[in-house]
Scaffold this active site. Structure first.
Site, PDB file in Angstrom:
ATOM      1  N   TYR A   1     151.747  49.383  42.480  1.00  0.00           N
ATOM      2  CA  TYR A   1     152.892  49.490  41.564  1.00  0.00           C
ATOM      3  C   TYR A   1     152.501  48.959  40.190  1.00  0.00           C
ATOM      4  O   TYR A   1     151.859  47.903  40.080  1.00  0.00           O
ATOM      5  CB  TYR A   1     154.060  48.664  42.121  1.00  0.00           C
TER       6      TYR A   1
ATOM      7  N   GLU B   1     157.283  53.388  34.382  1.00  0.00           N
ATOM      8  CA  GLU B   1     157.087  52.933  35.763  1.00  0.00           C
ATOM      9  C   GLU B   1     156.204  53.914  36.507  1.00  0.00           C
ATOM     10  O   GLU B   1     156.494  55.109  36.545  1.00  0.00           O
ATOM     11  CB  GLU B   1     158.431  52.794  36.486  1.00  0.00           C
TER      12      GLU B   1
END
Ligand code: ADP
Ligand code: MG
Length: 399
Positions: free
Chosen positions: A119, A207
């Site tokens: 991530y 993101e």
């Protein structure tokens, strides 16, 4: 402003950020054509909507089958079948709300052999006035849950805008992500390129979930969620060109045409106010009187009659509006202009719900006179509390 994943990936390519090969498709035929241009043997058919959680999402229609919004296909025929099931159907994910989003675009991507899902995100951190990065080894999952349960698995750091990006930032990320060997070098380049893209494109949020390590040791940005600072769009023409109006609330799109600050909300009292602070106070006082605002609407300090008319129409066109509160403090803005706009819009569209108007400031007497002589059912209020009481009482009385 948000963009689609396939558009985010075009930006990755511009900045040398590694990502899978793929093509957007608006029809089943285009999806097949895209799949033929990719080597296979695995393709990924990805629904393009401005919301995450697509993989675990569900389509409303039975004809879409039981798969989610991101599906692995083993043949071009399967790509064709999935594309047919997704296009035109409504995808509901944890981020869309129960009404879901209609899928009108697809992205057909080369399937990657994934070893690890990581991530990485970046955002403008108001507390430090810097761009902050958040990275974690726990990619592909709900990052809020990871932050809650295992905060030690998340690394955050920010970059000093004066000195900018240094390779040690990238090495820190690589270490936190458990990367070794030449992956460290890939990571140093990746984070540097992402930072440059973030700053140059005036992003507010980026993101990448997941950022993957492939089985042959390559870092790849497999997803892309990007949000851009709307105050900077005047100098980001190529980003504005990516705007997809179908993904935005129609009344907000209409409001943006007139440069109105409008946000649709869930309540029943429509508000037309000048000044963001007064608009917030108006929403608060409606709540204090036991009801909810149907919108935030700031017509700005120097609105024209046309702008006020447009604003009033947007409120009137919202079927959940059961009453309207106009609250204007005329400083630069003249009360008679507001009154003319309100009366013109009310005449044109016909107001069937209670309407309370509170005017104060420049030309207030003239404004009140225009309202009183309009022949329309307008309740006049003397101050904010009086206005909130009158509109909530009137809406309750109307049932
Ligand atoms: P969302 O976050 O909206 O669910 P993603 O793009 O993150 O959509 O895709 C969901 C999951 O599908 C990823 O976590 C990954 O496991 C898998 N996936 C996505 N793209 C690919 C790809 N090109 N190759 C292999 N797997 C993929
Ligand atoms: Mg994702």
């Amino acid at each position: 402003m948000n963009i689609h994943e396939y558009q985010a990936k075009e930006l990755y390519r511009q900045y040398g950020v590694p990502t899978g090969k793929g093509f957007p498709a608006f029809t089943v035929a285009e999806a097949v054509e895209a799949a033929r241009k990719l080597p296979g043997p695995v393709w990924v058919v990805k629904s393009q909507i401005h919301a995450g959680g697509r993989g675990k999402g569900k389509f409303e229609e039975a004809s879409a089958g039981s798969g989610g919004g991101v599906r692995l296909a083993k043949s071009v025929e399967e790509v064709e079948a999935f594309a047919g099931q997704m296009l035109g159907n409504t995808l509901v994910t944890v981020q869309t709300g129960q009404e879901g989003r209609k899928v009108q675009r697809l992205y057909i991507e080369d399937g990657s052999a994934i070893a690890r899902e990581l991530y990485l995100s970046a955002l403008v951190d108001r507390a430090t006035s810097r761009v902050s990065f958040i990275v974690s080894t726990e990619g592909g999952m709900d990052i809020e849950q990871v932050a809650h349960d295992t905060p030690e698995k998340i690394l955050t750091f920010s970059i000093d805008p004066a000195s900018g990006y240094f390779p040690y930032h990238g090495r820190k990320v690589a270490f936190a992500l458990g990367l070794t060997g030449d992956q460290v070098g890939q990571c140093v380049k990746l984070v540097g390129d992402l930072y440059r893209m973030f700053v140059e494109k005036d992003m507010a949020l980026l993101e990448i979930n997941p950022l993957v390590v492939t089985k042959d040791g390559k870092l790849l940005a497999l997803d892309g969620k990007m949000n851009f600072d709307s105050n900077a769009l005047f100098r980001q023409k190529d980003i504005v060109a990516m705007r997809d109006l179908a993904e935005e609330d129609p009344s907000e799109v209409e409001a943006s045409k007139y440069d109105l600050s409008y946000v649709k909300l869930d309540g029943q009292i429509g508000c037309l106010v000048n000044g963001a602070g007064l608009a917030m106070a108006t929403m608060d006082i409606i709540k204090l009187h036991g009801m909810e605002p149907a919108n935030f609407l700031d017509v700005g300090g120097s609105a024209s009659k046309e702008k006020v008319t447009a604003a009033f129409k947007i409120i009137l066109n919202d079927p959940s509006v059961k009453g309207i509160l106009v609250n204007i403090f005329g400083g630069i803005m003249r009360c008679d202009i507001i009154a003319e706009g309100v009366v013109a819009a009310a005449r044109e569209l016909g107001v069937t719900v209670p309407l309370v108007v509170r005017l104060e400031g420049t030309n207030v007497e003239l404004g009140k006179k225009i309202m009183a002589e309009s022949g329309l059912q307008i309740l006049s209020a003397d101050n904010l509390a009086d206005a909130a009481k009158k509109i909530t009482d009137a809406v309750r009385a109307a049932g």
